[in-house]
Motif scaffolding. Sequence first.
Motif, PDB file in Angstrom:
ATOM      1  N   VAL A 194       0.875  -1.180   0.000  1.00 44.77           N
ATOM      2  CA  VAL A 194       0.000   0.000   0.000  1.00 44.77           C
ATOM      3  C   VAL A 194       0.905   1.220   0.000  1.00 44.77           C
ATOM      4  O   VAL A 194       1.683   1.415   0.935  1.00 44.77           O
ATOM      5  N   SER A 195       0.822   2.051  -1.046  1.00 47.27           N
ATOM      6  CA  SER A 195       1.697   3.224  -1.105  1.00 47.27           C
ATOM      7  C   SER A 195       0.928   4.507  -0.808  1.00 47.27           C
ATOM      8  O   SER A 195      -0.120   4.768  -1.392  1.00 47.27           O
ATOM      9  N   VAL A 196       1.482   5.291   0.111  1.00 44.39           N
ATOM     10  CA  VAL A 196       0.918   6.623   0.393  1.00 44.39           C
ATOM     11  C   VAL A 196       2.020   7.678   0.353  1.00 44.39           C
ATOM     12  O   VAL A 196       1.925   8.709   1.001  1.00 44.39           O
ATOM     13  N   LEU A 197       3.061   7.397  -0.414  1.00 48.86           N
ATOM     14  CA  LEU A 197       4.170   8.359  -0.483  1.00 48.86           C
ATOM     15  C   LEU A 197       3.733   9.650  -1.172  1.00 48.86           C
ATOM     16  O   LEU A 197       2.885   9.624  -2.063  1.00 48.86           O
ATOM     17  N   PRO A 198       4.350  10.764  -0.795  1.00 41.45           N
ATOM     18  CA  PRO A 198       4.132  12.004  -1.556  1.00 41.45           C
ATOM     19  C   PRO A 198       4.929  11.953  -2.861  1.00 41.45           C
ATOM     20  O   PRO A 198       5.843  11.132  -2.995  1.00 41.45           O
ATOM     21  N   ALA A 199       4.592  12.836  -3.799  1.00 41.10           N
ATOM     22  CA  ALA A 199       5.350  12.895  -5.058  1.00 41.10           C
ATOM     23  C   ALA A 199       6.564  13.779  -4.848  1.00 41.10           C
ATOM     24  O   ALA A 199       6.438  14.987  -4.632  1.00 41.10           O
ATOM     25  N   THR A 200       7.739  13.184  -4.871  1.00 44.09           N
ATOM     26  CA  THR A 200       8.981  13.950  -4.742  1.00 44.09           C
ATOM     27  C   THR A 200       9.956  13.411  -5.794  1.00 44.09           C
ATOM     28  O   THR A 200       9.678  12.385  -6.421  1.00 44.09           O
TER      29      THR A 200
END
Length: 311
Positions: A194-200
């Motif tokens: 499950v990915s909840v990373l921000p876009a960086t």
Amino acid sequence: MSAAPRIVVAAAESSRERWIAALSAALPEARFEWWSPRCEPAELAVVWKPPAEFFAQQPRLRAVFNLGAGVDALLALPDLPADLPIYRLQDAGMAEPMARYALAALLRHLHHFDAFERAQAATRWAPLPPRDPAECVVGVLGLGAIGAVIARTLVSAGFRVRGYARSAHTLAGVDCHAGRAGWAPFLDGLDALVSVLPATAQSRDLLDHAALARLATGALLVNLGRGQHVVDRDLIALLDAGHLGGAVLDVFREEPLPPEHPFWHHPKVRVTPHVAGVTRMAEAAEQVAAQVRAVLAERPAPGRVDRRRGY
Ligand code: GLV
């Protein structure tokens, strides 16, 4: 600054009345004004995906408050002053619905609902035993305010949970990994990610063929962070090869997802239109009010964005 600070607001026109009402209720000592190209420069602004000319037209800002958790759209604006402090929402009621979304996707996968839908369409009676959460290792990618709630929710639902973040974290019941050295041990053999990373810059294309191939055969990908993390063609190749069992995607490189994109009709992909973590107005307004009060009092405010990290 005067006793009644004037704050310009720029967000979707359709939500104009509701944002002004919610923000005014949360911060009655301020005067909120909807942004227009002719409005006077203000010192504070509350925005969600403001128009490209916003910052050139508002040269006196001393802080900007983002009505969402992700600041990628804001940081991409060419006229955003390099030293303007940005504050973002940290949870504001989004984490719990996102955790329920992740849980729903996982339970659907464990109970073979997709297979049963296909069987029903073919009038076929084809039982399959459900899988047990205790036998399912789920990785949560990103352990900030939202990821931590998702990880805790999955632990409570009986899953075996791993977590990954750039820096070391400790969460009860979660096997946490960090940094470059922790990446492969985090991914290896996961039954779901499950990915909840921000876009960086660092998270772009992170979920490529090499990373996704580390998941267990039949694994499920759930992406609630940003579409830029996933290399779409690599995901499709692994689904087609039978290595991955499915993908539930709420976010995409381009939104709305273009009609010709293969995700729309792929039998193993479920598409939802960026709805897992919709900003809740009352909670968001309360969080912005607390941030504005702290900034006005020259106290450190929560949710300050570190421009180098990108969140
Ligand atoms: C939604 O995607 C947000 O960044 O709040």
